[in-house]
Design an enzyme around this catalytic site. Structure first.
Site, PDB file in Angstrom:
ATOM      1  N   GLU A  98     -86.785 -22.170-116.125  1.00 37.20           N
ATOM      2  CA  GLU A  98     -85.817 -23.256-115.988  1.00 37.20           C
ATOM      3  C   GLU A  98     -86.523 -24.554-115.625  1.00 37.20           C
ATOM      4  O   GLU A  98     -87.447 -24.572-114.816  1.00 37.20           O
ATOM      5  CB  GLU A  98     -84.815 -22.909-114.883  1.00 37.20           C
ATOM      6  CG  GLU A  98     -84.140 -21.583-115.151  1.00 37.20           C
ATOM      7  CD  GLU A  98     -83.059 -21.275-114.132  1.00 37.20           C
ATOM      8  OE1 GLU A  98     -82.813 -20.077-113.915  1.00 37.20           O
ATOM      9  OE2 GLU A  98     -82.470 -22.217-113.582  1.00 37.20           O
TER      10      GLU A  98
ATOM     11  N   CYS B 156     -88.083 -31.647-112.977  1.00 36.64           N
ATOM     12  CA  CYS B 156     -88.556 -30.622-112.046  1.00 36.64           C
ATOM     13  C   CYS B 156     -89.030 -29.429-112.879  1.00 36.64           C
ATOM     14  O   CYS B 156     -88.226 -28.790-113.557  1.00 36.64           O
ATOM     15  CB  CYS B 156     -87.398 -30.246-111.121  1.00 36.64           C
ATOM     16  SG  CYS B 156     -87.766 -28.926-109.988  1.00 36.64           S
TER      17      CYS B 156
ATOM     18  N   CYS C 208     -91.383 -15.781-108.228  1.00 34.97           N
ATOM     19  CA  CYS C 208     -92.347 -16.253-107.223  1.00 34.97           C
ATOM     20  C   CYS C 208     -92.632 -15.107-106.251  1.00 34.97           C
ATOM     21  O   CYS C 208     -91.748 -14.323-105.915  1.00 34.97           O
ATOM     22  CB  CYS C 208     -91.766 -17.436-106.454  1.00 34.97           C
ATOM     23  SG  CYS C 208     -92.921 -18.110-105.230  1.00 34.97           S
TER      24      CYS C 208
ATOM     25  N   CYS D 128     -89.934 -16.655 -99.744  1.00 40.93           N
ATOM     26  CA  CYS D 128     -89.281 -17.513 -98.748  1.00 40.93           C
ATOM     27  C   CYS D 128     -87.821 -17.067 -98.643  1.00 40.93           C
ATOM     28  O   CYS D 128     -87.145 -16.898 -99.661  1.00 40.93           O
ATOM     29  CB  CYS D 128     -89.370 -18.983 -99.146  1.00 40.93           C
ATOM     30  SG  CYS D 128     -91.075 -19.561 -99.300  1.00 40.93           S
TER      31      CYS D 128
ATOM     32  N   CYS E 142     -84.750 -18.887-100.339  1.00 47.80           N
ATOM     33  CA  CYS E 142     -84.934 -19.341-101.726  1.00 47.80           C
ATOM     34  C   CYS E 142     -84.440 -18.293-102.720  1.00 47.80           C
ATOM     35  O   CYS E 142     -84.824 -17.122-102.650  1.00 47.80           O
ATOM     36  CB  CYS E 142     -86.418 -19.621-101.954  1.00 47.80           C
ATOM     37  SG  CYS E 142     -86.832 -19.999-103.653  1.00 47.80           S
TER      38      CYS E 142
ATOM     39  N   CYS F  87     -82.997 -27.344-105.618  1.00 48.21           N
ATOM     40  CA  CYS F  87     -84.227 -26.745-105.099  1.00 48.21           C
ATOM     41  C   CYS F  87     -83.954 -25.387-104.459  1.00 48.21           C
ATOM     42  O   CYS F  87     -83.042 -25.254-103.658  1.00 48.21           O
ATOM     43  CB  CYS F  87     -84.831 -27.693-104.075  1.00 48.21           C
ATOM     44  SG  CYS F  87     -86.398 -27.150-103.461  1.00 48.21           S
TER      45      CYS F  87
HETATM   46  S1  SF4 Z   1     -89.454 -21.872-101.907  1.00 46.56           S
HETATM   47 FE1  SF4 Z   1     -89.085 -20.294-103.463  1.00 46.56          FE
HETATM   48  S2  SF4 Z   1     -90.229 -20.935-105.261  1.00 46.56           S
HETATM   49 FE2  SF4 Z   1     -91.024 -22.099-103.501  1.00 46.56          FE
HETATM   50  S3  SF4 Z   1     -92.742 -20.851-102.719  1.00 46.56           S
HETATM   51 FE3  SF4 Z   1     -90.942 -20.207-101.568  1.00 46.56          FE
HETATM   52  S4  SF4 Z   1     -90.145 -18.441-102.730  1.00 46.56           S
HETATM   53 FE4  SF4 Z   1     -91.541 -19.554-104.081  1.00 46.56          FE
END
Ligand code: SF4
Length: 289
Positions: free
Chosen positions: A20, A34, A41, A45, A48, A265
């Site tokens: 995306e 972006c 990932c 986090c 996220c 985000c």
């Molecule tokens: S915020 Fe999301 S995309 Fe960014 S490093 Fe952390 S887990 Fe990965």
């Protein structure tokens, strides 16, 4: 005035993965792209949506650059000049550092896309060795997703902190940026109610970034399906900002945009059946969730 709407582009890769890219128009006629650097990932986090997916694959240099080329070709006329690129889509850019350094170099090269290096920003959760390499090899801008003022909280919400803690991360930035004297870092700070948004956090943040050439971006959290966190109310974000300003910091506040279309985000991607595990919530924060 009509609200400015984000646009989301889905790219289907040769192996069937989907990435995306988000186009964020600005009322002043400048538009930001972006871009994603990975499918999913690995950083997990806790706030996220992309992090829930785990890492599916790294994008090639061409797959990263093509997102900006495509967006420019399709939308420049409609949206005015596209002059900002941020690596804040899916993925931790420094986990794919070779391709990200090459892609950002092509984006700023006058034979390439010829963006200003100041307008190409790579954002990291804090991979310290790669961060040092980026500062040595790239003239593009750097953002660090900070989001906590103690190791206890950051170890929980950003597990990369267990490997590279706040002291190491901020000490490296202080040393490297002062050595170069031309770059500053943008610290991103997603405001999570009851977790990282107390006035004590604000005061600690002022102390933590002392001696680092920086600006702070306070970001309103965009809740997503299955999210355990709540957004900090706007008036508390403003109070937090005021403490930072009184402490001598330069602060921006980004209130939520695009949360109704899964394009803000930390909201990109589709975790699907397999998801990374949520981590144990420290006892004292259980009431905040
Ligand atoms: S915020 Fe999301 S995309 Fe960014 S490093 Fe952390 S887990 Fe990965």
């Amino acid at each position: 005035m009509e609200p400015v709407r984000m646009l989301q582009i889905l790219f289907s890769l040769e192996d069937g993965s989907v990435i995306e890219t988000v186009i964020i128009p600005c009322a002043r006629g400048r538009t930001t792209i972006c871009v994603s650097s990975q499918v999913g990932c690995a950083m997990n986090c806790q706030f996220c949506f992309t992090g829930r997916m785990g890492l599916r694959k790294h994008l090639s240099t061409a797959e990263i650059v093509e997102q900006a080329v495509f967006a420019r070709r399709l939308f420049s006329d409609e949206l005015g000049s596209i002059n900002n690129v941020v690596f804040m889509g899916m993925g931790e850019p420094f986990h794919n550092i070779d391709n990200v350094i090459k892609a950002s170099a092509i984006m700023v090269d006058e034979q390439g896309l010829h963006f200003s290096p100041r307008k190409v920003t790579v954002s990291t959760s804090g991979l310290v060795p790669q961060l040092k390499r980026f500062l040595q090899e790239s003239n593009c801008s750097l953002a660090v997703s900070l989001n906590a003022t103690t190791d206890e909280v950051r170890n929980w919400i950003m597990p990369i902190n267990r490997k590279y803690n706040l002291n190491l991360l901020l000490g490296t930035l202080r040393e490297e940026l002062n050595l170069r004297q031309k770059q500053i870092v943008l610290f991103e700070y997603v405001m999570l109610s009851g977790v990282n948004d107390s006035m004590d956090d604000a005061k600690r943040l002022i102390e933590l970034v002392q001696g680092i050439p920086c600006k702070i971006n306070l970001i309103s959290f965009n809740p997503h399906g299955g999210s355990q966190f709540k957004p900090t109310p706007d008036d508390k974000i403003i109070e937090f900002r005021n403490v930072l300003i009184q402490g001598g910091l330069t602060v921006f506040v980004r209130l939520s945009r695009g949360d109704d279309q899964m394009a803000a985000c930390g909201q990109l991607g589709e975790p699907g059946g397999y998801q990374l595990p949520l981590l144990r919530v420290p006892e004292k924060f259980q009431v905040a969730l």
